[in-house]
Design a protein around this motif. Structure first.
Motif, PDB file in Angstrom:
ATOM      1  N   LEU A   1       0.986  -1.197   0.106  1.00  0.00           N
ATOM      2  CA  LEU A   1      -0.080   0.095   0.120  1.00  0.00           C
ATOM      3  C   LEU A   1       0.739   1.069   0.104  1.00  0.00           C
ATOM      4  CD1 LEU A   1      -2.862  -1.305   2.553  1.00  0.00           C
ATOM      5  CD2 LEU A   1      -2.867  -0.940   0.018  1.00  0.00           C
ATOM      6  N   ASP A   2       2.010   1.235   0.756  1.00  0.00           N
ATOM      7  CA  ASP A   2       2.888   2.263   0.594  1.00  0.00           C
ATOM      8  C   ASP A   2       3.439   2.443  -0.811  1.00  0.00           C
ATOM      9  OD1 ASP A   2       2.609   2.722   3.354  1.00  0.00           O
ATOM     10  OD2 ASP A   2       4.473   1.619   4.040  1.00  0.00           O
ATOM     11  N   THR A   3       3.791   1.654  -1.258  1.00  0.00           N
ATOM     12  CA  THR A   3       4.183   1.524  -2.845  1.00  0.00           C
ATOM     13  C   THR A   3       3.201   2.125  -3.555  1.00  0.00           C
ATOM     14  OG1 THR A   3       5.753  -0.375  -2.208  1.00  0.00           O
ATOM     15  CG2 THR A   3       5.309   0.242  -4.758  1.00  0.00           C
ATOM     16  N   ALA A   4       2.108   1.659  -3.385  1.00  0.00           N
ATOM     17  CA  ALA A   4       0.915   2.081  -4.101  1.00  0.00           C
ATOM     18  C   ALA A   4       0.783   3.622  -4.122  1.00  0.00           C
ATOM     19  CB  ALA A   4      -0.284   1.419  -4.073  1.00  0.00           C
ATOM     20  N   ASN A  44       6.015  13.431  -3.452  1.00  0.00           N
ATOM     21  CA  ASN A  44       6.179  13.251  -2.440  1.00  0.00           C
ATOM     22  C   ASN A  44       5.299  14.520  -1.552  1.00  0.00           C
ATOM     23  OD1 ASN A  44       6.575  11.719   0.164  1.00  0.00           O
ATOM     24  ND2 ASN A  44       8.670  12.713   0.510  1.00  0.00           N
ATOM     25  N   GLN A  45       4.214  14.670  -2.169  1.00  0.00           N
ATOM     26  CA  GLN A  45       3.277  15.904  -1.241  1.00  0.00           C
ATOM     27  C   GLN A  45       2.464  15.439  -0.199  1.00  0.00           C
ATOM     28  OE1 GLN A  45       1.328  18.690  -4.393  1.00  0.00           O
ATOM     29  NE2 GLN A  45       1.563  16.383  -5.676  1.00  0.00           N
ATOM     30  N   LYS A  46       2.527  14.010   0.202  1.00  0.00           N
ATOM     31  CA  LYS A  46       1.845  13.388   1.319  1.00  0.00           C
ATOM     32  C   LYS A  46       0.537  13.355   1.012  1.00  0.00           C
ATOM     33  CE  LYS A  46       5.876  12.672   3.684  1.00  0.00           C
ATOM     34  NZ  LYS A  46       6.663  11.965   3.053  1.00  0.00           N
ATOM     35  N   TYR A  47      -0.328  13.598  -0.103  1.00  0.00           N
ATOM     36  CA  TYR A  47      -1.456  13.593  -0.327  1.00  0.00           C
ATOM     37  C   TYR A  47      -1.855  13.398  -1.973  1.00  0.00           C
ATOM     38  CZ  TYR A  47      -1.360  18.322  -2.316  1.00  0.00           C
ATOM     39  OH  TYR A  47      -1.009  19.215  -2.968  1.00  0.00           O
ATOM     40  N   ILE A  48      -3.054  12.791  -2.105  1.00  0.00           N
ATOM     41  CA  ILE A  48      -3.552  12.564  -3.501  1.00  0.00           C
ATOM     42  C   ILE A  48      -4.756  12.876  -3.834  1.00  0.00           C
ATOM     43  CG2 ILE A  48      -2.028  10.298  -4.006  1.00  0.00           C
ATOM     44  CD1 ILE A  48      -4.348   8.540  -3.425  1.00  0.00           C
ATOM     45  N   THR A  49      -5.208  13.002  -4.962  1.00  0.00           N
ATOM     46  CA  THR A  49      -6.699  13.540  -5.104  1.00  0.00           C
ATOM     47  C   THR A  49      -7.614  12.385  -5.038  1.00  0.00           C
ATOM     48  OG1 THR A  49      -6.661  12.975  -7.330  1.00  0.00           O
ATOM     49  CG2 THR A  49      -5.818  15.038  -6.986  1.00  0.00           C
ATOM     50  N   PHE A  50      -8.862  12.973  -4.857  1.00  0.00           N
ATOM     51  CA  PHE A  50      -9.877  11.778  -4.609  1.00  0.00           C
ATOM     52  C   PHE A  50      -9.887  10.986  -5.744  1.00  0.00           C
ATOM     53  CE2 PHE A  50     -14.534  10.811  -4.819  1.00  0.00           C
ATOM     54  CZ  PHE A  50     -14.590   9.980  -3.900  1.00  0.00           C
ATOM     55  N   ALA A  51      -9.730  11.703  -6.817  1.00  0.00           N
ATOM     56  CA  ALA A  51      -9.925  10.785  -8.283  1.00  0.00           C
ATOM     57  C   ALA A  51      -8.780   9.664  -8.167  1.00  0.00           C
ATOM     58  CB  ALA A  51      -9.737  11.411  -9.535  1.00  0.00           C
ATOM     59  N   GLN A  52      -7.471   9.955  -7.614  1.00  0.00           N
ATOM     60  CA  GLN A  52      -6.454   9.000  -7.577  1.00  0.00           C
ATOM     61  C   GLN A  52      -6.843   8.012  -6.608  1.00  0.00           C
ATOM     62  OE1 GLN A  52      -3.385  12.043  -6.796  1.00  0.00           O
ATOM     63  NE2 GLN A  52      -2.209  10.952  -8.547  1.00  0.00           N
ATOM     64  N   TYR A  53      -7.407   8.552  -5.422  1.00  0.00           N
ATOM     65  CA  TYR A  53      -7.639   7.727  -4.270  1.00  0.00           C
ATOM     66  C   TYR A  53      -8.814   6.509  -4.781  1.00  0.00           C
ATOM     67  CZ  TYR A  53     -11.180   6.598  -0.523  1.00  0.00           C
ATOM     68  OH  TYR A  53     -11.918   6.073   0.452  1.00  0.00           O
ATOM     69  N   LYS A  54      -9.783   7.141  -5.494  1.00  0.00           N
ATOM     70  CA  LYS A  54     -10.990   6.160  -5.876  1.00  0.00           C
ATOM     71  C   LYS A  54     -10.470   5.009  -7.034  1.00  0.00           C
ATOM     72  CE  LYS A  54     -15.727   6.640  -7.103  1.00  0.00           C
ATOM     73  NZ  LYS A  54     -16.699   7.254  -7.401  1.00  0.00           N
ATOM     74  N   GLN A  55      -9.504   5.561  -7.672  1.00  0.00           N
ATOM     75  CA  GLN A  55      -8.989   4.634  -8.954  1.00  0.00           C
ATOM     76  C   GLN A  55      -8.211   3.591  -8.236  1.00  0.00           C
ATOM     77  OE1 GLN A  55      -9.811   4.390 -12.200  1.00  0.00           O
ATOM     78  NE2 GLN A  55      -8.418   2.365 -12.160  1.00  0.00           N
ATOM     79  N   ALA A  56      -7.225   3.907  -7.224  1.00  0.00           N
ATOM     80  CA  ALA A  56      -6.388   3.001  -6.538  1.00  0.00           C
ATOM     81  C   ALA A  56      -7.155   1.977  -5.887  1.00  0.00           C
ATOM     82  CB  ALA A  56      -5.455   3.925  -5.612  1.00  0.00           C
ATOM     83  N   LEU A  57      -8.257   2.375  -5.288  1.00  0.00           N
ATOM     84  CA  LEU A  57      -8.783   1.265  -4.404  1.00  0.00           C
ATOM     85  C   LEU A  57      -9.642   0.471  -5.423  1.00  0.00           C
ATOM     86  CD1 LEU A  57     -10.162   3.357  -1.345  1.00  0.00           C
ATOM     87  CD2 LEU A  57      -8.039   2.195  -1.604  1.00  0.00           C
ATOM     88  N   THR A  58     -10.195   0.999  -6.359  1.00  0.00           N
ATOM     89  CA  THR A  58     -10.729   0.123  -7.477  1.00  0.00           C
ATOM     90  C   THR A  58      -9.943  -0.950  -8.031  1.00  0.00           C
ATOM     91  OG1 THR A  58     -12.524   1.914  -8.127  1.00  0.00           O
ATOM     92  CG2 THR A  58     -12.086   0.214  -9.515  1.00  0.00           C
ATOM     93  N   THR A  59      -8.594  -0.356  -8.285  1.00  0.00           N
ATOM     94  CA  THR A  59      -7.567  -1.242  -9.090  1.00  0.00           C
ATOM     95  C   THR A  59      -7.140  -2.404  -7.809  1.00  0.00           C
ATOM     96  OG1 THR A  59      -6.495   0.589 -10.496  1.00  0.00           O
ATOM     97  CG2 THR A  59      -5.097  -1.317 -10.052  1.00  0.00           C
ATOM     98  N   LEU A  60      -7.242  -2.024  -6.707  1.00  0.00           N
ATOM     99  CA  LEU A  60      -6.733  -3.030  -5.616  1.00  0.00           C
ATOM    100  C   LEU A  60      -8.205  -4.055  -5.342  1.00  0.00           C
ATOM    101  CD1 LEU A  60      -5.588  -0.979  -2.835  1.00  0.00           C
ATOM    102  CD2 LEU A  60      -4.126  -2.469  -4.258  1.00  0.00           C
ATOM    103  N   GLY A  61      -9.321  -3.926  -6.102  1.00  0.00           N
ATOM    104  CA  GLY A  61     -10.217  -4.709  -5.974  1.00  0.00           C
ATOM    105  C   GLY A  61     -11.604  -4.410  -5.074  1.00  0.00           C
TER     106      GLY A  61
END
Length: 137
Positions: free
Chosen positions: A70-73, A81-98
């Motif tokens: 999860l750290d790598t993702a 290294n801003q320590k945050y991502i956008t909501f769209a990135q968050y949603k896409q990443a979680l979808t990609t994780l299944g």
């Protein structure tokens, strides 16, 4: 005769859905491809035993992803290294994780800044819910 086959198919489909067989098989197949064990049958038996223990004890079941993954993702999504991502990135990443039932209002959604901690918390909880779907009612 046609009607009987249709009824039989419906019963089979209902059975698969009720017991979440397709999700279970998808999860086990993914773990096989990810880990590529020397002895696949033994590995699958161990995974099923872990799921059974998880069901009985309420402990988290087997998953492809750990904290390091999860750290790598997150790092891939946050290359500067801003320590945050956008909501769209968050949603896409979680979808990609299944993860299918994503929290649409995580901490930071209003600012469109999802922190590393929030991402990991939501991912772990989502993966636990996925693992729990294989448990018998």
């Amino acid at each position: 005769m046609e009607k009987m086959a249709t009824q039989r198919e419906k019963e089979a489909d209902d059975y698969l859905k009720k017991h979440k067989i397709l999700e279970l098989m998808e999860n086990l197949t993914s773990m096989l491809f990810f880990h590529r064990p020397e002895n696949p049958r033994k590995f699958l038996v161990e995974q099923l035993e872990q799921l059974k223990m998880s069901q009985q004890s309420g402990v988290r079941g087997p998953s492809l992803f750990n904290n390091s993954n999860l750290d790598t993702a997150f790092g891939i999504l946050d290359p500067t290294n801003q320590k945050y991502i956008t909501f769209a990135q968050y949603k896409q990443a979680l979808t990609t994780l299944g993860i299918k039932d994503i929290n649409e209002c995580p901490e930071g959604v209003n600012e469109d800044r999802i922190s590393h901690e929030t991402f990991k918390t939501e991912a772990v909880q989502g993966l636990q819910r996925c693992s729990a779907t294989y448990k018998q009612p």
